[in-house]
Design a protein around this motif. Structure first.
Motif, PDB file in Angstrom:
ATOM      1  N   THR A 224       0.826  -1.215   0.000  1.00  9.66           N
ATOM      2  CA  THR A 224       0.000   0.000   0.000  1.00  9.66           C
ATOM      3  C   THR A 224       0.857   1.260   0.000  1.00  9.66           C
ATOM      4  N   GLU A 225       1.857   1.303   0.886  1.00 12.28           N
ATOM      5  CA  GLU A 225       2.689   2.494   1.021  1.00 12.28           C
ATOM      6  C   GLU A 225       3.513   2.774  -0.236  1.00 12.28           C
ATOM      7  N   HIS A 226       3.860   1.715  -0.978  1.00 13.89           N
ATOM      8  CA  HIS A 226       4.688   1.900  -2.170  1.00 13.89           C
ATOM      9  C   HIS A 226       3.874   1.873  -3.465  1.00 13.89           C
ATOM     10  N   GLY A 227       2.563   1.823  -3.321  1.00 16.96           N
ATOM     11  CA  GLY A 227       1.711   1.905  -4.500  1.00 16.96           C
ATOM     12  C   GLY A 227       1.891   0.753  -5.468  1.00 16.96           C
ATOM     13  N   ILE A 228       2.243  -0.422  -4.968  1.00 16.85           N
ATOM     14  CA  ILE A 228       2.452  -1.592  -5.832  1.00 16.85           C
ATOM     15  C   ILE A 228       1.115  -2.309  -5.971  1.00 16.85           C
ATOM     16  N   THR A 229       0.496  -2.188  -7.150  1.00 14.09           N
ATOM     17  CA  THR A 229      -0.869  -2.697  -7.342  1.00 14.09           C
ATOM     18  C   THR A 229      -0.943  -3.946  -8.201  1.00 14.09           C
ATOM     19  N   GLU A 230       0.147  -4.328  -8.853  1.00 13.76           N
ATOM     20  CA  GLU A 230       0.136  -5.486  -9.731  1.00 13.76           C
ATOM     21  C   GLU A 230       1.332  -6.372  -9.424  1.00 13.76           C
ATOM     22  N   TYR A 231       1.158  -7.668  -9.569  1.00 17.22           N
ATOM     23  CA  TYR A 231       2.242  -8.609  -9.270  1.00 17.22           C
ATOM     24  C   TYR A 231       3.450  -8.372 -10.177  1.00 17.22           C
ATOM     25  N   ALA A 232       3.197  -8.066 -11.451  1.00 14.41           N
ATOM     26  CA  ALA A 232       4.294  -7.836 -12.396  1.00 14.41           C
ATOM     27  C   ALA A 232       5.160  -6.654 -11.949  1.00 14.41           C
ATOM     28  N   ALA A 233       4.507  -5.622 -11.396  1.00 10.71           N
ATOM     29  CA  ALA A 233       5.256  -4.451 -10.916  1.00 10.71           C
ATOM     30  C   ALA A 233       6.121  -4.819  -9.717  1.00 10.71           C
ATOM     31  N   LEU A 234       5.565  -5.660  -8.825  1.00 10.17           N
ATOM     32  CA  LEU A 234       6.336  -6.121  -7.667  1.00 10.17           C
ATOM     33  C   LEU A 234       7.540  -6.943  -8.116  1.00 10.17           C
ATOM     34  N   GLU A 235       7.304  -7.835  -9.056  1.00 14.62           N
ATOM     35  CA  GLU A 235       8.374  -8.702  -9.569  1.00 14.62           C
ATOM     36  C   GLU A 235       9.482  -7.876 -10.221  1.00 14.62           C
ATOM     37  N   LYS A 236       9.103  -6.896 -11.020  1.00 11.89           N
ATOM     38  CA  LYS A 236      10.076  -6.051 -11.712  1.00 11.89           C
ATOM     39  C   LYS A 236      10.863  -5.205 -10.724  1.00 11.89           C
ATOM     40  N   LEU A 237      10.168  -4.624  -9.756  1.00 15.54           N
ATOM     41  CA  LEU A 237      10.828  -3.762  -8.773  1.00 15.54           C
ATOM     42  C   LEU A 237      11.824  -4.557  -7.932  1.00 15.54           C
ATOM     43  N   ALA A 238      11.441  -5.780  -7.534  1.00 20.10           N
ATOM     44  CA  ALA A 238      12.339  -6.622  -6.744  1.00 20.10           C
ATOM     45  C   ALA A 238      13.585  -6.989  -7.550  1.00 20.10           C
ATOM     46  N   ALA A 239      13.385  -7.357  -8.816  1.00 24.30           N
ATOM     47  CA  ALA A 239      14.519  -7.734  -9.675  1.00 24.30           C
ATOM     48  C   ALA A 239      15.472  -6.553  -9.865  1.00 24.30           C
ATOM     49  N   GLU A 240      14.919  -5.363 -10.072  1.00 27.14           N
ATOM     50  CA  GLU A 240      15.752  -4.169 -10.262  1.00 27.14           C
ATOM     51  C   GLU A 240      16.551  -3.845  -9.001  1.00 27.14           C
ATOM     52  N   GLN A 241      15.890  -3.954  -7.855  1.00 27.13           N
ATOM     53  CA  GLN A 241      16.566  -3.614  -6.602  1.00 27.13           C
ATOM     54  C   GLN A 241      17.663  -4.626  -6.282  1.00 27.13           C
ATOM     55  N   ILE A 242      17.407  -5.907  -6.539  1.00 29.86           N
ATOM     56  CA  ILE A 242      18.406  -6.946  -6.306  1.00 29.86           C
ATOM     57  C   ILE A 242      19.603  -6.740  -7.230  1.00 29.86           C
ATOM     58  N   ALA A 243      19.339  -6.361  -8.481  1.00 31.72           N
ATOM     59  CA  ALA A 243      20.426  -6.113  -9.437  1.00 31.72           C
ATOM     60  C   ALA A 243      21.297  -4.943  -8.979  1.00 31.72           C
ATOM     61  N   LYS A 244      20.665  -3.890  -8.440  1.00 30.29           N
ATOM     62  CA  LYS A 244      21.430  -2.748  -7.934  1.00 30.29           C
ATOM     63  C   LYS A 244      22.298  -3.156  -6.745  1.00 30.29           C
ATOM     64  N   ARG A 245      21.699  -3.953  -5.844  1.00 29.95           N
ATOM     65  CA  ARG A 245      22.457  -4.421  -4.682  1.00 29.95           C
ATOM     66  C   ARG A 245      23.652  -5.263  -5.111  1.00 29.95           C
ATOM     67  N   ASP A 246      23.427  -6.194  -6.028  1.00 35.76           N
ATOM     68  CA  ASP A 246      24.498  -7.085  -6.476  1.00 35.76           C
ATOM     69  C   ASP A 246      25.604  -6.309  -7.197  1.00 35.76           C
ATOM     70  N   ALA A 247      25.211  -5.284  -7.949  1.00 35.93           N
ATOM     71  CA  ALA A 247      26.214  -4.462  -8.636  1.00 35.93           C
ATOM     72  C   ALA A 247      27.078  -3.709  -7.628  1.00 35.93           C
ATOM     73  N   ALA A 248      26.441  -3.239  -6.552  1.00 31.55           N
ATOM     74  CA  ALA A 248      27.192  -2.543  -5.500  1.00 31.55           C
ATOM     75  C   ALA A 248      28.168  -3.489  -4.812  1.00 31.55           C
ATOM     76  N   VAL A 249      27.740  -4.736  -4.568  1.00 29.47           N
ATOM     77  CA  VAL A 249      28.617  -5.727  -3.951  1.00 29.47           C
ATOM     78  C   VAL A 249      29.814  -6.010  -4.844  1.00 29.47           C
ATOM     79  N   THR A 250      29.569  -6.140  -6.148  1.00 29.49           N
ATOM     80  CA  THR A 250      30.660  -6.387  -7.103  1.00 29.49           C
ATOM     81  C   THR A 250      31.675  -5.259  -7.082  1.00 29.49           C
ATOM     82  N   THR A 251      31.187  -4.029  -7.048  1.00 26.05           N
ATOM     83  CA  THR A 251      32.084  -2.863  -7.005  1.00 26.05           C
ATOM     84  C   THR A 251      32.945  -2.879  -5.745  1.00 26.05           C
ATOM     85  N   ILE A 252      32.325  -3.157  -4.609  1.00 32.39           N
ATOM     86  CA  ILE A 252      33.060  -3.196  -3.343  1.00 32.39           C
ATOM     87  C   ILE A 252      34.124  -4.285  -3.362  1.00 32.39           C
TER      88      ILE A 252
END
Length: 477
Positions: A315-343
């Protein structure tokens, strides 16, 4: 929750420095405590010969600086102990965390050995680092508040790895009571925000708001430029500054919000959620209301609070569809993993620099001994090699490292130090960027996992009901 402390190791009248170091490191690396040495990790030294390497560095230090101290005043190494809450971390992860703590605390300037002990109910790391720096020109300065620096680094690393952290009451940061309440879902700040959000739309003036907050059980103070609240009846000891709750809770923002509807939750892109499109949220809510055996099993595992947290997040993040949740999670995980690789890239290069710098220094300091050895007649070489075994070992290790380096011309020490310092700064910035990315990715992973679990249960339950219906129809015929 990790607890850390530092202990200096002093020289002794009755034992040589080498004997003391060997005894201490042998204890730390005890195979019965470290799973036959599998939980031992070193930096710029070998686990089997670390005591020798520490000793040689002190001999070189004395020859370079000419400084000597009485045994009681001479610190030859320091022991850091990092203890973890029982059941909260694996021995392997504890070893890695201890290594990160030692690397960051010493800034790669000192050799160290990390040995994780598993012989007690709680896992703990023994980190022994050489008091003498890698270039053998100075020793570690154990300043007054060293332990605070260690604890700060340790707490941050623990938080980054999802471990609990408890600050002491007198420290700035999160009070123990606040930590405990937050773990139960009743933190002072969270409760204060909820009360403010509930009260503000009901009042007409800012003074009415303050009066309403007092009726809610809060003590209100306006000393200087800070507006503070304290839940006296609930046992809160310290005041909470309103501005620490976020940009929407500064005094100026609160004055603007008087008499207005509550702040609407926004999507990460900044768009307000469209009530007409809250399909996923309404769907999950309706399913939970319907319950059934499948949901009862799910709630036993995940509990109702977890389901409520999932719905709140959506509700707080306005995620109304499963596809949007799936995409947002994948994007955030990719950003995290890229940061780990850089470190990790920064860390690998820093280790390479520190290793090369050590060998350059060791080569220079042992070159004369090696030349003397080369010039001796064959009959005298064995005795000379025995007397200078440690120096010759370091010299040969340095030569081998230079061959593996693959460059004809070695870089200058000052250039390596400048690059190391630059990389350390970049790594700290990268860590600061990584922490929120990790938290956001973890939140999304948990939400998606809960949603997946709920949807799977629903699909399974619908299939069972359909099968039951088909069976009943077949029997009716």
């Amino acid at each position: 929750m990790a607890i850390s402390k530092i202990k200096p190791r002093h020289a002794s009248e009755g034992k040589t420095i080498a004997q003391i170091l060997k005894d201490r490191l042998d204890y730390n690396e005890n195979p019965d405590k470290t799973r036959d040495g599998l939980l031992v990790k070193t930096y710029q030294c070998n686990a089997d010969t670390a005591w020798k390497e520490f000793t040689v560095s002190k001999q070189i230090y004395t020859s370079i600086t000419g400084r000597t101290r009485k045994p009681k005043e001479d610190v030859i190494s320091y022991l850091l102990i990092q203890s973890f809450k029982s059941g909260e971390i694996t021995p392997e992860d504890a070893t890695e965390l201890g290594y990160q703590l030692a690397m960051e605390f010493t800034e790669g300037q000192h050799q160290f050995v990390v040995a994780t002990h598993t012989d007690r109910h709680h896992i703990h790391c023994h980190i022994e680092f050489n008091s003498t720096t890698l270039d053998c020109t100075h020793k570690f300065n154990n300043y007054k508040d060293t332990y605070r620096t260690i604890r700060k680094i340790s707490d941050r690393l623990c938080a980054e790895h999802g471990l609990s952290v408890i600050s002491e009451p007198k420290e700035k940061g999160q009070h123990y009571a606040e930590w405990a309440h937050e773990r139960r879902g009743t933190s002072w700040k969270a409760a204060l925000k909820n009360t403010i959000d509930r009260v503000l739309p009901t009042v007409r003036t800012f003074d009415d708001f303050l009066a309403a907050m007092r009726r809610e059980g809060y003590e209100v103070r306006q000393d200087g430029k800070y507006l503070k609240f304290r839940a006296v009846g609930a046992g809160q000891e310290r005041y909470t500054r309103a501005k620490t709750l976020g940009a929407d809770y500064t005094e100026e923002a609160l004055r603007e919000r008087v008499g207005k509807p509550p702040i609407r939750a926004k999507h990460r892109t900044g768009r307000t959620a469209d009530p007409a499109k809250i399909n996923l949220i309404v769907d999950i809510q309706s399913r939970l209301r319907g319950r059934g055996p499948g949901y009862e099993r799910w709630l036993k595992v995940h509990n109702l609070k977890e389901a409520a947290k999932t719905l709140t997040y959506l509700t707080e993040h306005g995620i109304t569809e499963y596809a949007a949740l799936e995409k947002l999670a994948a994007e955030q995980i990719a950003k995290r993993d890229a940061a780990v690789t850089t470190i990790r890239q920064y860390e690998q290069r820093m280790e390479r620099i520190a290793d090369l710098r050590t060998h350059i220094v060791n080569y220079a300091k042992t070159r004369d001994i090696y030349l003397q050895y080369r010039k001796l007649p064959a009959a005298k070489k064995a005795a000379f090699a025995s007397a200078h075994e440690d120096e010759l070992m370091l010299h040969r290790a340095a030569k081998q490292a230079f061959e593996e380096y693959g460059e004809k011309k070695l870089p200058a020490i000052k250039d390596l130090q400048a690059e190391y310092k630059e990389l350390l700064g970049k790594k700290r910035v990268a860590y600061a960027e990584y922490r929120p990315l990790k938290q956001q990715a973890q939140e999304l992973e948990n939400v998606k996992k809960n949603v997946d679990s709920l949807l799977q249960i629903d699909a399974a339950q619908q299939e069972r009901e359909a099968e039951k219906s088909r069976s009943e129809q077949s029997q009716a015929r």
